[in-house]
Design an enzyme around this catalytic site. Sequence first.
Site: not given
Lengths: 377, 287
Positions: B211, B249
């Site tokens: 997945e 980030h």
Amino acid sequence: MKLHEYQSKQIFGRYGIPVPKGRVAATASEARQIAEELGGRVVVKSQVLVGGRGKAGGIRLAKTPKEAEDMATQILGMEIKGLPVRKVLVDPAANIDQEIYLGITNDRTARRPVLMASAAGGVDIEEVARTTPEKIIKVHIDPLLGLRDYQARDIAVGIDLPKQYWKQFGEICHGLWQAYLECDATLAEINPLVILKEKQLAALDGKMLLDDNALFRHPELAEMRDADEEAPGETEARKYGLSFIKLDGNIGCMVNGAGLAMTTMDIVKLFGGEPANFLDIGGGASADKVAAALRIILSDKNVKAILFNVFGGITRCDEVARGILTALEEVKPQIPMVVRLVGTNAEEGRRLLADADMTTAETLADAAQKAVAAAKA
Amino acid sequence: MSILVNKNTRLLVQGITGNEGLFHTAQMVAYGTKVVSGVTPGKGGEWVLDGKIPVFDSCRAAVEATGVNTAIIFVSARFAPDAIFEAADAGIPFIVCITEGIPVQDMMRVREYLDQKGVRLLGPNCPGLLTPGEAKVGIIPGDIAIPGNVGCVSRSGTLTYEVLYALKQVGMGATTCVGIGGDPVNGTNFIDCLRMFEDDPHTEKVVMIGEIGGTDEERAAEFIAKQMTKPVVSFIAGQTAPPGKRMGHAGAIIEGGSGTAEDKVKALEAAGVKVAKHPEQIPDLLK
């Protein structure tokens, strides 16, 4: 769970990381008052849980308390990437020599936390990571030993930090590690960590993501959640331990298991339909959980048909069927429903649903096609 | 033949007196699995399933009295890490953890500790495994699979059931079906299972269900290209999922923008793997 900048910096401050002395304000006059107390120039920063605030005009420099008030008025009226700004952080302005990136996150490939830093910190850190990955220095932390002093030093050397800052940098790395560890964070990030003209380090921005699965041992952190930032169904879903994401289609999906829920969406699309949501009722779903899930799906007025796809394992199909019946009595939906039950106690489940007005399906493809047809009818 | 569990498996159930533990113990016993004992602290001395299975206060006591080689955990998330440590310290070499929702930092500590001890973990947040006709260790419904020559490994629980069920409809069966679980930090991974299937003489073909998220499928593709001689068929769930909520980030830096279904399908196809558009196509691709 995401924390706001001001919340993250409050936590960092408790772990000895130098953060600016600012405070958060919900109104422009409060912002002015904080600016007056701080004296000098201030930065007015929108507190929303998305990146790119600066580029969207949500971070402004003010020279006087009057200017701070005006800017707060503007920023508090803004929406950034669709999220309304409800709070601003007023921080004293800093005199910056250099911007550094410093962060800890889980490296799932290495199965360890990783501490990362770059001398090229600031808004373009992702660009740096993409184009010049060698400028990002990483060390993996042994989860049983924790961060070692030499590792923080290695990072300092790796980013060419002048020797005079090594000691303070080491303390900040340890503070960040402790914050990450004790809050069960999945991310603890300072960007930028700056070298001030006054020859000190300071964390000008902060970001933390917390592990939702660990909030049971941090009730005080769980209370910091900003429910404003969630779609209405998502808050309700979380209460019942359901995993729900609203989408734009018209076929409501209720599935057990994340992989099967995604696959059900994939197949709905494959046969020309559009899923209205991702909804995983999880393992061992009880009747009241299923009923809550159905209420959440039906609260979306775009939904024209519902597809139930349950493959029983730890979840028992008879329990799910009871939940569906309970919910049907309560909400009486007027839209077509397609149901497929396979696996643990499936026969019992099908027997319970025999009298309900639902279309049954044997295979996944069959179920998806029937749901797509029903939504178009 | 099979991998990891078979008719010689002697199973200990941790959390045997709980709702889920008791229900699935009965199912496993009905399937023919040798469940030799259970553990629930405070309930030592009791017996469950009509007096057939003794309950102990600790793993150590259960191991000493009943000779255990595999443990399965049905304990809630806040106590499951301790249950894993306890089983490992009692000398059990293979531990299956069904529990979902364990904090990821706990799992990093667990995994580090088990690696040092040389203990194999399957899961957490997984359906366990099934060697059709021999043993069921976990919650995979026993009647959806028949013995055969296909090895199955999957990150997703219920999606695995779909595939086994689809295989059975056309008379195909499995050597062993392993659900490795979808958590970011787990025990056994795709490559571990692919290697075991490659070495198992009775496994002739392999199905791998992946997945979106992480890079396990990409790394498995590299392994398949370099080290597998047996054909592999795959399906990747989440091909139409909207881009996920980003992990700041640092997440982008670590994962470098990889982890999409498209990347995974590309990597697998480049390794010679046939990738199905939906799980019910898998039997055709195996023919």
